[in-house]
Design an enzyme around this catalytic site. Structure first.
Site, PDB file in Angstrom:
ATOM      1  N   GLU A 193       0.830  -1.218   0.000  1.00  0.00           N
ATOM      2  CA  GLU A 193       0.000   0.000   0.000  1.00  0.00           C
ATOM      3  C   GLU A 193       0.859   1.261   0.000  1.00  0.00           C
ATOM      4  O   GLU A 193       0.409   2.320   0.430  1.00  0.00           O
ATOM      5  CB  GLU A 193      -0.956  -0.016   1.208  1.00  0.00           C
ATOM      6  CG  GLU A 193      -2.002  -1.103   1.105  1.00  0.00           C
ATOM      7  CD  GLU A 193      -3.119  -0.959   2.126  1.00  0.00           C
ATOM      8  OE1 GLU A 193      -3.028  -0.107   3.018  1.00  0.00           O
ATOM      9  OE2 GLU A 193      -4.086  -1.730   2.024  1.00  0.00           O
ATOM     10  N   LYS A 324     -15.893  -1.707   1.935  1.00  0.00           N
ATOM     11  CA  LYS A 324     -15.106  -2.122   0.770  1.00  0.00           C
ATOM     12  C   LYS A 324     -16.096  -2.795  -0.182  1.00  0.00           C
ATOM     13  O   LYS A 324     -16.563  -3.908   0.113  1.00  0.00           O
ATOM     14  CB  LYS A 324     -14.031  -3.133   1.175  1.00  0.00           C
ATOM     15  CG  LYS A 324     -12.901  -2.580   2.037  1.00  0.00           C
ATOM     16  CD  LYS A 324     -12.020  -3.719   2.544  1.00  0.00           C
ATOM     17  CE  LYS A 324     -10.782  -3.208   3.250  1.00  0.00           C
ATOM     18  NZ  LYS A 324     -10.112  -4.281   4.021  1.00  0.00           N
ATOM     19  N   ARG A 353      -8.264  -1.583  -1.461  1.00  0.00           N
ATOM     20  CA  ARG A 353      -7.685  -2.852  -1.058  1.00  0.00           C
ATOM     21  C   ARG A 353      -6.183  -2.764  -1.281  1.00  0.00           C
ATOM     22  O   ARG A 353      -5.708  -1.892  -2.011  1.00  0.00           O
ATOM     23  CB  ARG A 353      -8.256  -4.027  -1.894  1.00  0.00           C
ATOM     24  CG  ARG A 353      -9.753  -4.158  -1.922  1.00  0.00           C
ATOM     25  CD  ARG A 353     -10.388  -4.293  -0.544  1.00  0.00           C
ATOM     26  NE  ARG A 353      -9.895  -5.385   0.264  1.00  0.00           N
ATOM     27  CZ  ARG A 353     -10.560  -6.488   0.573  1.00  0.00           C
ATOM     28  NH1 ARG A 353     -11.774  -6.650   0.101  1.00  0.00           N
ATOM     29  NH2 ARG A 353     -10.047  -7.415   1.386  1.00  0.00           N
ATOM     30  N   LYS A 375     -10.005   5.651   3.092  1.00  0.00           N
ATOM     31  CA  LYS A 375      -8.673   5.084   3.316  1.00  0.00           C
ATOM     32  C   LYS A 375      -8.167   4.583   1.971  1.00  0.00           C
ATOM     33  O   LYS A 375      -8.631   3.566   1.471  1.00  0.00           O
ATOM     34  CB  LYS A 375      -8.782   3.953   4.345  1.00  0.00           C
ATOM     35  CG  LYS A 375      -7.417   3.409   4.749  1.00  0.00           C
ATOM     36  CD  LYS A 375      -7.479   2.589   6.029  1.00  0.00           C
ATOM     37  CE  LYS A 375      -7.947   1.193   5.797  1.00  0.00           C
ATOM     38  NZ  LYS A 375      -7.323   0.162   6.633  1.00  0.00           N
TER      39      LYS A 375
HETATM   40  P1  PGA Z   1      -6.639  -6.096   2.230  1.00  0.00           P
HETATM   41  O1  PGA Z   1      -6.727  -5.459   3.682  1.00  0.00           O
HETATM   42  O2  PGA Z   1      -5.215  -6.568   2.070  1.00  0.00           O
HETATM   43  O3  PGA Z   1      -7.574  -7.278   2.316  1.00  0.00           O
HETATM   44  O4  PGA Z   1      -7.032  -5.104   1.230  1.00  0.00           O
HETATM   45  C1  PGA Z   1      -6.683  -4.116   3.956  1.00  0.00           C
HETATM   46  C2  PGA Z   1      -7.253  -3.882   5.320  1.00  0.00           C
HETATM   47  O5  PGA Z   1      -7.234  -4.797   6.170  1.00  0.00           O
HETATM   48  O6  PGA Z   1      -7.773  -2.803   5.586  1.00  0.00           O
HETATM   49 ZN    ZN Z   2      -8.430  -3.588   7.749  1.00  0.00          ZN
END
Ligand code: PGA
Ligand code: ZN
Length: 398
Positions: A193, A324, A353, A375
């Site tokens: 990220e 999400k 994600r 986010k």
């Molecule tokens: P993810 O998780 O890797 O499944 O996108 C991100 C999160 O836990 O906020």
């Molecule tokens: Zn999370």
């Protein structure tokens, strides 16, 4: 709206893994929507693809005859869900519905956020992941450590979205400078990220973040909050929270008091998934202590699922929820979750994600559904597209 053509294909996400993009052509125009992919997925998320996998979902969408499906308003997406929803996974359904929804906005000559709610006058605040650990960061082969918590977040409050993004970038750069000084193993690498990877421990990072906050706060009028995505389910095993950096195994009671202690010591505004994804009652213990000053956020706990949210509300587990869209796939259910959360006065955080595409639909959804926060990283490919789109919307709203 007349659906003329629907075409799905594979596309690579920011981790170079395959995901799905769907192009929709209607009599009102063409649109596309691509789904991101998670890595630290909740156990209760809908599966990304149908039983036979991504290729099969693509084939299914490409061979389905949508010409007789009448989609005139948001609620008509239910028809899509009834017709094809059971045959394909959440990523595929989200991309398909996202593309159709953007075409519906075209019919009214509106942008997606305006189509969802043209009265919106404010933007969500950006939540920026500056330093990362857990499943999003690599453990080095030479046995180097990484933090057990998944995301160390800054949340600036400023009089514009653009300024808030700039503060996050500044804080992220300052983190790099300090990490160079204090982490002898620091390699200047970024995780999934675009957060810095480090061998520091959770609390060493929180100390560093306080340092950054104090330096930034010197500039007049800036408020910078600190947050965490603990992603506790990723290190919960048979009744214990297993920490490796430093090594300690905490039972549920100890984990709750550890988290409560961190909230108090570092004045944390935001704590996501501090406990295992099944522990609704444990969450409520943390919320009870902190509801006046902090956001206790459900992500893996709630998985954008109205049924799980109902349970979280019943147990008073959270005062904030991560949304999400591809955790649930259905935009109808996502909307239901948002509306239920609002009715219960929960704060709403739309989220990217860890594996992202350049699609910026999330930005419009966050604005249109009047989210409190978004986010979507500090910057970087797959993140900056959403941030840029939000800045563009800000220019139009003001
Ligand atoms: P993810 O998780 O890797 O499944 O996108 C991100 C999160 O836990 O906020
Ligand atoms: Zn999370």
């Amino acid at each position: 709206m007349k659906i003329k053509r629907v075409y799905a294909k594979k596309v690579l996400d920011s981790r170079n893994q395959s995901t799905i993009v769907v192009f929709v052509k209607t009599d009102s125009g063409k649109q596309w929507c691509a789904a991101p992919s998670g890595k630290s997925k909740g156990k209760f998320e809908k599966k990304s693809y149908g039983k036979k996998g991504l290729d099969h979902d693509i084939e299914y969408i490409n061979s389905y005859d949508f010409s007789k499906t009448k989609i005139e308003k948001f609620a008509d997406l239910k028809k899509i869900e009834n017709e094809v929803g059971k045959k394909i996974g959440a990523n595929s359904l989200y991309s398909l519905e996202g593309g159709l929804l953007k075409c519906l906005a075209n019919v009214e000559k509106k942008q997606l956020w305006q189509y969802l709610n043209s009265d919106i006058k404010k933007l969500p605040l950006p939540v920026g992941n500056c330093i990362g650990g857990g499943m999003h960061s690599e453990s080095k082969d030479n046995g180097e450590k990484k933090p057990d918590f998944q995301e160390f977040l800054f949340i600036p409050q400023a009089d514009s979205f653009k300024k808030a993004v700039k503060i996050n970038i500044k804080a992220w750069k300052m983190c790099k400078v300090i990490l160079k000084e204090v982490d002898k193993n620091f390699k200047k690498t970024l995780n999934d990220e675009y957060a810095w990877e480090t061998s520091l421990q959770n609390e060493q990072i929180l100390n560093l973040m306080e340092d950054v906050r104090n330096k930034i706060l010197k500039h007049k009028g800036i408020v910078l909050h600190i947050g965490l995505d603990v992603a506790a389910s990723t290190f919960y095993e048979r009744g214990k929270y297993k920490y490796y950096n430093p090594r300690k195994f905490l039972d549920k009671k100890q984990q709750i008091s550890y988290i409560n202690g961190l909230i108090e010591k570092y004045k944390l505004l935001y704590i996501e998934d501090p406990l295992d994804e099944e522990d609704f009652k444990g969450f409520s213990k943390i919320l009870k202590e902190n509801s006046q000053h902090s956001l206790i956020v459900g992500d893996d706990l709630t998985t954008t699922n109205p049924e799980r949210l109902k349970k979280a509300i019943k147990y008073k587990s959270i005062n904030s929820i991560i949304i999400k869209p591809n955790q649930i796939g259905s935009l109808i259910k996502m909307k239901e979750a948002v509306e239920l959360a609002k009715k219960s006065k929960l704060k709403i955080i739309f989220s990217h994600r860890s594996g992202e595409t350049t699609d910026d639909t999330l930005a419009d959804l966050a604005v249109g559904f009047d989210a409190d926060f978004i986010k979507t990283g500090v910057w970087g490919k797959g993140r900056k597209e959403k941030l840029k789109r939000l800045m563009q919307i800000e220019g139009e709203i003001r």
